[in-house]
Structures are given as structure tokens and as C-alpha cells.
Design an enzyme around this catalytic site. Structure first.
Site, PDB file in Angstrom:
ATOM      1  N   HIS A   1       0.690  -1.220  -0.256  1.00 52.37           N
ATOM      2  CA  HIS A   1      -0.449   0.065   0.203  1.00 52.37           C
ATOM      3  C   HIS A   1       0.972   1.608   0.004  1.00 52.37           C
ATOM      4  O   HIS A   1       1.712   1.714   0.893  1.00 52.37           O
ATOM      5  CB  HIS A   1      -0.864   0.229   1.042  1.00 52.37           C
ATOM      6  CG  HIS A   1      -1.951   1.187   1.044  1.00 52.37           C
ATOM      7  ND1 HIS A   1      -3.380   0.759   1.115  1.00 52.37           N
ATOM      8  CD2 HIS A   1      -1.601   2.349   1.342  1.00 52.37           C
ATOM      9  CE1 HIS A   1      -3.813   1.619   1.326  1.00 52.37           C
ATOM     10  NE2 HIS A   1      -2.862   2.791   1.808  1.00 52.37           N
TER      11      HIS A   1
ATOM     12  N   HIS B   1       0.571   2.851  11.721  1.00 50.52           N
ATOM     13  CA  HIS B   1       1.417   3.384  11.115  1.00 50.52           C
ATOM     14  C   HIS B   1       1.579   4.855  12.283  1.00 50.52           C
ATOM     15  O   HIS B   1       0.674   5.065  12.871  1.00 50.52           O
ATOM     16  CB  HIS B   1       1.014   4.261  10.153  1.00 50.52           C
ATOM     17  CG  HIS B   1      -0.069   5.032   9.647  1.00 50.52           C
ATOM     18  ND1 HIS B   1      -1.067   4.339   9.517  1.00 50.52           N
ATOM     19  CD2 HIS B   1      -0.662   6.087  10.008  1.00 50.52           C
ATOM     20  CE1 HIS B   1      -2.606   5.237   9.411  1.00 50.52           C
ATOM     21  NE2 HIS B   1      -2.514   6.570   9.481  1.00 50.52           N
TER      22      HIS B   1
ATOM     23  N   GLU C   1      -2.471  14.300  11.305  1.00 51.36           N
ATOM     24  CA  GLU C   1      -3.537  14.178   9.976  1.00 51.36           C
ATOM     25  C   GLU C   1      -4.523  14.571  10.881  1.00 51.36           C
ATOM     26  O   GLU C   1      -4.873  13.974  12.265  1.00 51.36           O
ATOM     27  CB  GLU C   1      -3.397  13.427  10.114  1.00 51.36           C
ATOM     28  CG  GLU C   1      -1.618  12.186   9.875  1.00 51.36           C
ATOM     29  CD  GLU C   1      -2.150  10.427   9.523  1.00 51.36           C
ATOM     30  OE1 GLU C   1      -3.511   9.672  10.056  1.00 51.36           O
ATOM     31  OE2 GLU C   1      -1.300   9.931   8.519  1.00 51.36           O
TER      32      GLU C   1
ATOM     33  N   HIS D   1      -5.536  12.713  14.219  1.00 50.89           N
ATOM     34  CA  HIS D   1      -4.423  11.660  14.732  1.00 50.89           C
ATOM     35  C   HIS D   1      -2.681  12.740  14.629  1.00 50.89           C
ATOM     36  O   HIS D   1      -2.778  12.646  13.925  1.00 50.89           O
ATOM     37  CB  HIS D   1      -4.610  10.666  14.502  1.00 50.89           C
ATOM     38  CG  HIS D   1      -5.117   9.472  14.113  1.00 50.89           C
ATOM     39  ND1 HIS D   1      -5.850   9.472  12.659  1.00 50.89           N
ATOM     40  CD2 HIS D   1      -6.187   8.968  15.054  1.00 50.89           C
ATOM     41  CE1 HIS D   1      -6.671   8.318  12.754  1.00 50.89           C
ATOM     42  NE2 HIS D   1      -7.549   8.334  14.968  1.00 50.89           N
TER      43      HIS D   1
END
Length: 431
Positions: free
Chosen positions: A288, A331, A337, A361
Site C-alpha cells: 500500500h 502507522h 493528521e 491523530h
């Protein structure tokens, strides 16, 4: 009073020229001794005068009255729209909110702005303010100007009819509008209500990212950005000009519409972009890719390769990677974010992330798919492509910690149980 769109010009950062009355634009000079039709010449500058030519942003406006003509400013009482990101401890906890509650009747776009988080400041000229809006009335008899930064508007429900000094933007959900710092505007609601997200960028102007190994095509194409043609109104009355300056709102009397620019030329102007035209890149073999491949616009910082703020989207796409965990992996990032959902379902969350809601986050806070999404993706048949349709999620990502406001932390629509969505993750280790 309603200005109608007179069409758009295509391209990003172009030198545009537009006139609502033939002959209003001077030829061969920017500020002739006498402007045609008795207009005033005025320059609106969005960069340092000595910035390199490719980065220099300014527009010449030819208007009925200069922008200096208005009453004295008075400080307004601070509401829910501000840049007070606090100075106390900022929690590393994972945070999520439901959509804003429905406002009472008569709330226009400006009164409907609600600050969720941010970092930096207009004074330092770095950072962002992140806001939501929920409105159900048109702006009547008043206009707004943000002297602190450019505004990116991301409608989630309801269309916006945005009348600016340089023309009209009609924007619907899954489109965005960017209003440069200092441009005066008014918002009406064709559908009677509207909700959405706002990124207030205090730093360098948004620009298209370099494509590097991707090549000359892909992501957001410059030709899909639209800038308005000139449109003006010549109206007199008892009105208000609201200006945001250094984090506070100020009001001045104005006896005419400031949307009286008859012609303009330059490269500092409002624009819109349809997110559905984004050309998504992705892996067709394995793994990804990093979310940087979903970057639409970014505000560069003083550190090469690191943005003041990135604007990324997670649009409809095909996941074809084989023998790969296809949702975003778990992650922890140096970046922070803030996410919103415009439409549909976000593929990394099973439930709880509703359109109009948002999550935060922060730096090095571990996050990723919830327990239900992990279990489902771990046994999915990756021999077949996965078509992700009818969705649109957005992300404002910054190099600095995004500090939630006190009002957002105490809000009744904050999901206090949000961290629990990871508690169902099981131990699969079989050493």
C-alpha cells in the site's frame, strides 16, 4: 443582492485577465493616470514584491471605489471561530468527533464557523487553523475578509454560492474553493443549508506538488482548476465589513458593496477544483503506497520536502495489489493528521466515522484500521481487485502538532469512546 457567475478561466496560477465591461482593462500599463469608466486602479498583492517571478502573486483590480473606503474598525466579541489553540498540554490521544449539531435558524456561513484545532499563528505566518461550518442562512448586508491566511473551503453537504471581489464561485460537495488572503467575499446557500470543512493556511500559498518520478501527468491537473471571470455589483446602503486580523474579528461600517471590481488581471485570485477529477495513482503489484500519492495541494515550508500543510484526498479507486494488506497499514507519523469525510465510507474504519465528522491523530500517535477492518482485510481474496466507490475522504496533514481547541475537547459531539475501536485487536502471535 445576488451576483451571478459569468463563467470561469482554466489553469492554476495563470496570468488571467477579465473584464465585465468592454474596455475596462487598461492596455500596456497597470495604473494609467485615468482609468476607463472612471474606475480606480488597485493592486492586491499576495507575496513579497521581490519574490521570484514564478512565485510572485498579485492582481490588478479596476473598481468603482478603492478598498480603503469604509468606516473605522471595532473589535467584535470572540465567538467559536478563532485561532486560540491553547498553550497547555496537548493530548496524544486519538480523537474523533461526530458532525456539528444542527445550528439554530438564521446562522450564516460566518457565524457558523467552528474552530476544531490548529497550530502556528497568523503572526508567525506558519501553521493552520482547522474549522468546520454549519449554516442555514445567506450572508445579508455584510462581507468577510480574512487577513490572516488563505481559506480552503471543502463543502460536505449543501452548495455554496461564493461572491468575491474577482467574481463568483459556485461550489458543491466533492469540490473545493480556495479564497486568497485579503479577498472580500459573501456566501449564500442555494440549498438552504450547508456543512463542511475549512483549512485556514497561515503559511506559503497552496500550490500543486511536483510530480517527480510520476512524470508530467497525474494527481490534480492544472487545467482542471477554475478561476472566475469578473462580475461586479454597484450597490449602496448601510452594510458591514467583517475582517479577521491576528486571530480576532473586527467590524467596520461600509456604505457600498466591496464587490465592485469591474475588471482585473493577474495571478492572485480565487479558484475552485472538482475532487472527482483527481487522477489517483497507486500500486498494481504489492504493498500500500504512502498517502503522499493522494496529494492535491500543499503549502511549502522553509524545510525542503516538508510542507506547512498538505491537502490529500482518498477518492474512489481500484486496489489491485496482491498478497497485500490493502487498507492503510498501522502507522505512527512525524506528521499530524486531521481527517474529514465528505461522502460514503472510509475504507479504514468499519463504523463511527460519519460524513461531516472528523478525526485527529497527532504526531507519533499510533493509529490505523480498527479491529473489524483489520480482521476483514486479513482474509480478503487479493486475487481480485477491490473497487472502492462512492467515497471521498480528506486530510489536512501538518509538520507541527495540531492542537485541539478547548471547545472541541469539551464538545458534546466528541466521541469519548473512539480509542475503544482498537481494543478488539487480537493477539495472533504463534511463536
Amino acid at each position: 443582492m445576488t451576483l451571478q457567475s459569468t463563467g470561469y478561466q482554466t489553469g492554476f496560477g495563470n496570468e488571467f485577465a477579465s473584464e465585465a465591461i468592454p474596455g475596462a482593462l487598461p492596455i500596456g500599463r497597470n495604473s494609467p493616470q485615468q482609468v476607463a469608466h472612471g474606475l480606480y486602479a488597485e493592486q492586491l498583492t499576495g507575496s513579497a514584491f521581490t519574490a521570484p517571478r514564478h512565485a510572485n502573486r498579485r492582481s490588478w483590480l479596476y473598481r468603482i471605489r478603492p478598498a480603503a473606503l469604509h468606516g473605522k474598525f471595532e473589535l467584535l466579541e470572540q465567538g467559536a471561530f478563532h485561532n486560540d489553540f491553547g498553550s497547555g498540554p496537548a493530548t496524544p490521544e486519538k480523537l474523533r468527533w461526530n458532525p456539528l449539531p444542527t445550528p439554530p435558524a438564521g446562522v450564516d456561513f460566518l457565524d457558523g464557523l467552528y474552530t476544531v484545532a490548529g497550530n502556528g499563528s497568523p503572526e508567525a505566518a506558519v501553521g493552520v487553523g482547522i474549522h468546520l461550518y454549519a449554516a442555514n442562512a445567506d450572508m445579508h448586508g455584510r462581507w468577510f475578509c480574512n487577513a490572516d491566511g488563505e481559506l480552503m473551503l471543502v463543502p460536505q453537504s449543501g452548495r455554496l454560492h461564493i461572491e468575491t471581489e474577482l467574481g463568483v464561485l459556485d461550489v458543491e460537495p466533492q469540490e473545493i474553493a480556495v479564497l486568497p488572503r485579503g479577498v472580500r467575499f459573501r456566501v449564500s446557500l442555494p440549498d438552504g443549508q450547508a456543512t463542511g470543512y475549512v483549512c485556514e493556511n497561515f503559511g506559503a500559498l497552496f500550490k500543486l506538488p511536483d510530480l517527480g518520478p510520476i512524470g508530467s501527468n497525474g494527481l490534480a491537473n492544472a487545467r482542471d482548476f477554475l478561476t472566475p471571470n469578473a462580475a461586479y455589483e454597484d450597490v449602496e446602503g448601510n452594510f458591514s465589513l467583517i475582517t479577521k486580523f491576528q486571530g480576532h474579528l473586527w467590524r467596520a461600517d461600509i456604505d457600498h458593496s466591496p464587490l465592485d471590481v469591474v475588471a482585473w488581471h493577474g495571478n492572485y485570485a480565487p479558484y475552485k477544483y472538482d475532487l472527482r477529477r483527481f487522477n489517483v495513482m497507486g500500486s498494481i503489484s504489492y504493498d500500500h503506497p504512502d498517502p503522499s500519492i493522494f496529494l492535491v495541494l500543499h503549502s511549502p515550508s522553509d524545510t525542503p520536502g516538508t510542507s506547512n500543510v498538505d491537502f490529500a484526498i482518498f477518492a474512489p479507486r481500484v486496489l489491485a495489489m496482491q498478497d497485500t494488506f490493502r487498507p492503510p497499514w498501522f502507522h505512527r507519523n512525524i506528521a499530524s493528521e486531521f481527517m474529514g469525510l465528505v461522502r460514503g465510507v472510509y475504507d479504514a474504519k468499519a463504523d463511527g466515522f460519519a460524513p461531516g465528522g472528523c478525526s485527529l491523530h497527532n504526531c507519533m500517535t499510533g493509529h490505523g484500521p480498527d479491529a473489524a477492518t483489520f480482521e476483514k482485510a486479513s482474509v480478503a481474496d487479493t486475487r481480485k481487485p477491490d473497487y472502492i466507490t462512492d467515497t471521498m475522504a480528506i486530510m489536512f496533514e501538518t509538520r507541527a502538532v495540531i492542537r485541539p481547541t478547548a471547545q472541541a475537547m469539551d464538545a458534546v459531539h466528541r466521541q469519548l469512546d473512539y480509542p475503544d475501536c482498537w481494543m478488539g485487536l487480537k493477539k495472533h502471535f504463534v511463536g
